[in-house]
Design a protein around this motif. Structure first.
Motif, PDB file in Angstrom:
ATOM      1  N   LEU A   1       0.834  -1.200   0.000  1.00 55.28           N
ATOM      2  CA  LEU A   1       0.000   0.000   0.000  1.00 55.28           C
ATOM      3  C   LEU A   1       0.872   1.254   0.000  1.00 55.28           C
ATOM      4  O   LEU A   1       0.622   2.210  -0.747  1.00 55.28           O
ATOM      5  CB  LEU A   1      -0.925   0.025   1.218  1.00 55.28           C
ATOM      6  N   LYS A   2       1.889   1.236   0.841  1.00 53.78           N
ATOM      7  CA  LYS A   2       2.793   2.382   0.921  1.00 53.78           C
ATOM      8  C   LYS A   2       3.548   2.570  -0.392  1.00 53.78           C
ATOM      9  O   LYS A   2       3.690   3.695  -0.893  1.00 53.78           O
ATOM     10  CB  LYS A   2       3.776   2.179   2.075  1.00 53.78           C
ATOM     11  N   ALA A   3       3.994   1.472  -0.977  1.00 51.08           N
ATOM     12  CA  ALA A   3       4.733   1.544  -2.246  1.00 51.08           C
ATOM     13  C   ALA A   3       3.854   2.090  -3.366  1.00 51.08           C
ATOM     14  O   ALA A   3       4.304   2.914  -4.178  1.00 51.08           O
ATOM     15  CB  ALA A   3       5.259   0.167  -2.628  1.00 51.08           C
ATOM     16  N   ARG A   4       2.587   1.629  -3.433  1.00 48.34           N
ATOM     17  CA  ARG A   4       1.681   2.112  -4.482  1.00 48.34           C
ATOM     18  C   ARG A   4       1.469   3.623  -4.374  1.00 48.34           C
ATOM     19  O   ARG A   4       1.389   4.322  -5.382  1.00 48.34           O
ATOM     20  CB  ARG A   4       0.327   1.400  -4.413  1.00 48.34           C
ATOM     21  N   ALA A   5       1.400   4.142  -3.157  1.00 46.61           N
ATOM     22  CA  ALA A   5       1.238   5.587  -2.968  1.00 46.61           C
ATOM     23  C   ALA A   5       2.463   6.334  -3.474  1.00 46.61           C
ATOM     24  O   ALA A   5       2.355   7.324  -4.209  1.00 46.61           O
ATOM     25  CB  ALA A   5       1.003   5.892  -1.490  1.00 46.61           C
ATOM     26  N   ILE A   6       3.649   5.845  -3.118  1.00 49.41           N
ATOM     27  CA  ILE A   6       4.888   6.532  -3.468  1.00 49.41           C
ATOM     28  C   ILE A   6       5.135   6.495  -4.968  1.00 49.41           C
ATOM     29  O   ILE A   6       5.421   7.522  -5.600  1.00 49.41           O
ATOM     30  CB  ILE A   6       6.077   5.902  -2.709  1.00 49.41           C
TER      31      ILE A   6
ATOM     32  N   TYR B   1      -2.508   6.421   2.916  1.00 49.56           N
ATOM     33  CA  TYR B   1      -1.183   7.009   2.705  1.00 49.56           C
ATOM     34  C   TYR B   1      -1.294   8.187   1.755  1.00 49.56           C
ATOM     35  O   TYR B   1      -2.103   8.162   0.821  1.00 49.56           O
ATOM     36  CB  TYR B   1      -0.219   5.976   2.096  1.00 49.56           C
ATOM     37  N   ASP B   2      -0.451   9.200   1.981  1.00 43.69           N
ATOM     38  CA  ASP B   2      -0.413  10.305   1.028  1.00 43.69           C
ATOM     39  C   ASP B   2       0.610  10.018  -0.062  1.00 43.69           C
ATOM     40  O   ASP B   2       1.205   8.930  -0.108  1.00 43.69           O
ATOM     41  CB  ASP B   2      -0.169  11.638   1.733  1.00 43.69           C
ATOM     42  N   SER B   3       0.834  10.970  -0.956  1.00 48.16           N
ATOM     43  CA  SER B   3       1.666  10.733  -2.138  1.00 48.16           C
ATOM     44  C   SER B   3       3.144  10.577  -1.823  1.00 48.16           C
ATOM     45  O   SER B   3       3.932  10.202  -2.702  1.00 48.16           O
ATOM     46  CB  SER B   3       1.477  11.871  -3.141  1.00 48.16           C
ATOM     47  N   LEU B   4       3.549  10.837  -0.589  1.00 45.01           N
ATOM     48  CA  LEU B   4       4.924  10.604  -0.158  1.00 45.01           C
ATOM     49  C   LEU B   4       5.044   9.325   0.661  1.00 45.01           C
ATOM     50  O   LEU B   4       6.108   9.020   1.196  1.00 45.01           O
ATOM     51  CB  LEU B   4       5.438  11.801   0.654  1.00 45.01           C
ATOM     52  N   GLY B   5       3.939   8.597   0.773  1.00 48.33           N
ATOM     53  CA  GLY B   5       3.953   7.355   1.533  1.00 48.33           C
ATOM     54  C   GLY B   5       3.863   7.565   3.027  1.00 48.33           C
ATOM     55  O   GLY B   5       4.211   6.686   3.813  1.00 48.33           O
ATOM     56  N   ILE B   6       3.381   8.741   3.436  1.00 49.90           N
ATOM     57  CA  ILE B   6       3.238   9.047   4.859  1.00 49.90           C
ATOM     58  C   ILE B   6       1.859   8.587   5.328  1.00 49.90           C
ATOM     59  O   ILE B   6       0.837   8.930   4.730  1.00 49.90           O
ATOM     60  CB  ILE B   6       3.420  10.554   5.126  1.00 49.90           C
TER      61      ILE B   6
END
Length: 259
Positions: free
Chosen positions: A180-185, A213-218
């Motif tokens: 999920l985090k990777a897809r955002a980043i 997650y936002d576009s920086l993976g935060i």
């Protein structure tokens, strides 16, 4: 309109293979929501759990669950999305509906059927990705196992929000969190994953970990990952645009086509 989007994610312990009970459960959850919610996201197969018993559980597209989604979308003036077991032309589909506040809808059939659970022997795979435009946001909704395939999710159409509805088991939740985090980043977009909790009728345990997650993976969500919960969160379009304009990573993406 390019404002913020108020999203409610509902992480729930689904009642095994009991559509009416699950619809009633989510109806109760809707009553707890803030009036400012724009979009409600429910898990994969939210009326049944991840069942291969399609022959007995499938509905026609115009069945009770889609009607229920339409009624609630109109009642609360909100969009609702989640996937359901659907029968069409003697085929079964794990089909996501995106229902608008006026009761109109779009649909997406899960592209990657989960072979480990023999989903491909019961359900027909989809062939087309869906892009939804809603309140100035471009949204790409996908389903569970699709998360493992980044090419299918690649942001070639400048969407703002990538979302996954899922029944993702506890044994592999590490992958859920990471992907999920990777897809955002990699797509420079918001990414939301809505999973279930509890144990299903086949003995699989789910521990949630629904997240935003936002576009920086935060990580934007703040709830206890493993409990049943409703979380309302505001997605900030200005923040998304500022980040994209500053970093411009999407301008360097590879060009490709899918066959």
């Amino acid at each position: 309109m390019t404002g913020n989007l108020n999203v409610a994610i509902i992480q729930e312990d689904l009642i095994w293979e009991n559509p009416e009970a699950n619809r009633n459960l989510f109806s109760q959850r809707f009553e707890q929501l803030n009036e400012q919610v724009d979009l409600i996201i429910l898990p994969e197969m939210f009326t049944t759990g991840f069942s291969m018993n399609a022959e007995n559980l499938a509905e026609p597209e115009n069945g009770k669950t889609l009607s229920w989604m339409k009624d609630n979308a109109r009642k609360y003036d909100v969009a609702i999305t989640g996937s359901v077991i659907i029968e069409e032309d003697k085929n079964y589909f794990n089909r996501l509906f995106f229902v608008y506040p006026d009761g109109s809808f779009k649909k997406y059939n899960k592209r990657h059927t989960f072979t480990l659970a023999k989903e491909h022997l019961t359900y027909t795979a989809g062939t087309e990705r869906l892009l939804v435009e809603y309140k100035g946001w471009k949204i790409c909704p996908l389903i569970c196992y699709d998360l493992r395939f980044p090419v299918w999710a690649r942001n070639t159409q400048d969407y703002d929000l990538l979302l996954y509805v899922a029944n993702w088991p506890k044994t592999r939740v590490n992958a859920w969190d990471a992907l999920l985090k990777a897809r955002a980043i990699e797509n420079m977009s918001y990414c939301i994953g809505v999973n279930r909790t509890g144990e299903d009728g086949d003995g699989y345990v789910y521990n949630g970990h629904s997240a935003v997650y936002d576009s920086l993976g935060i990580l934007q969500s703040s709830e206890d990952f493993e409990k049943t919960f409703i979380q309302e969160i505001q997605l900030n379009k200005e923040h998304l645009n500022e980040t994209r304009n500053k970093l411009r990573f999407l301008e360097d993406r590879d060009e490709f086509t899918l066959k």
